[in-house]
Design an enzyme around this catalytic site. Structure first.
Site, PDB file in Angstrom:
ATOM      1  N   HIS A  26       1.255  -3.437   9.410  1.00  0.00           N
ATOM      2  CA  HIS A  26       2.677  -3.302   9.080  1.00  0.00           C
ATOM      3  C   HIS A  26       3.442  -2.684  10.228  1.00  0.00           C
ATOM      4  O   HIS A  26       2.890  -1.936  11.031  1.00  0.00           O
ATOM      5  CB  HIS A  26       2.869  -2.420   7.840  1.00  0.00           C
ATOM      6  CG  HIS A  26       2.481  -3.088   6.562  1.00  0.00           C
ATOM      7  ND1 HIS A  26       3.249  -4.054   5.978  1.00  0.00           N
ATOM      8  CD2 HIS A  26       1.408  -2.932   5.762  1.00  0.00           C
ATOM      9  CE1 HIS A  26       2.661  -4.471   4.865  1.00  0.00           C
ATOM     10  NE2 HIS A  26       1.526  -3.804   4.716  1.00  0.00           N
ATOM     11  N   HIS A  50       0.831  -1.200   0.000  1.00  0.00           N
ATOM     12  CA  HIS A  50       0.000   0.000   0.000  1.00  0.00           C
ATOM     13  C   HIS A  50       0.868   1.253   0.000  1.00  0.00           C
ATOM     14  O   HIS A  50       0.602   2.207  -0.735  1.00  0.00           O
ATOM     15  CB  HIS A  50      -0.930   0.016   1.219  1.00  0.00           C
ATOM     16  CG  HIS A  50      -2.090  -0.905   1.116  1.00  0.00           C
ATOM     17  ND1 HIS A  50      -1.992  -2.244   1.390  1.00  0.00           N
ATOM     18  CD2 HIS A  50      -3.376  -0.673   0.776  1.00  0.00           C
ATOM     19  CE1 HIS A  50      -3.181  -2.801   1.212  1.00  0.00           C
ATOM     20  NE2 HIS A  50      -4.043  -1.879   0.843  1.00  0.00           N
TER      21      HIS A  50
END
Length: 150
Positions: free
Chosen positions: A136, A81
């Site tokens: 993340h 992303h």
């Protein structure tokens, strides 16, 4: 029209290269996501990092809770992303600022320079949300951002 076509082709090439490099690194590194313990052991509470380190669990067979998302749980670095957000944000910012720099009017040029930074702001938001959502580690997002800008 050639201006738009040239930038669309350039953007498509940048996105394609970013996807290939990001996914290649994800499979090569195989770094655990922050939520890997819950993917492996279920949502039974906090699992200390030592229980799901790369030295302890070397295959999915070591995980008692198989929810079908274990392989994705090993693909944390770099953040896809973040890399795509920064690829698009940097490309669009550079294009807007470049067009604004060539503008004849001073106010249009200044407004374009100001607006030109907005896509990078959205990229920062997208990257920060990946850390906030627990998908993340901060290093994953920084690595993805660097790849995206390159």
């Amino acid at each position: 029209t050639t201006f738009v076509l040239r930038h669309l082709v350039g953007y498509a090439c940048a996105v394609l290269m970013t996807i290939v490099v990001t996914n290649s690194l994800k499979y090569y590194v195989g770094y655990f996501r922050p939520d890997f313990g819950h993917r492996c052991f279920g949502a039974s509470g906090d699992i200390p990092p030592s229980n799901y380190s790369a030295l302890t669990i070397t295959s999915n067979a070591g995980c008692p809770y198989q929810d079908g998302h274990l392989d994705e749980g090993r693909l944390s670095f770099p953040s896809g992303h973040a890399s795509l957000a920064f690829c698009g944000g940097a490309y669009l910012s550079a294009m807007i600022i470049g067009v604004a720099a060539r503008a004849a009017s001073g106010i249009v040029a200044q407004l374009g320079l100001l607006v030109g930074w907005a896509p990078l702001g959205f990229a920062f938001y997208a990257a920060a949300s990946r850390v906030r959502d627990g998908r993340h580690h901060p290093a994953d997002v920084v690595g993805g951002a660097v790849l995206g800008v390159m």
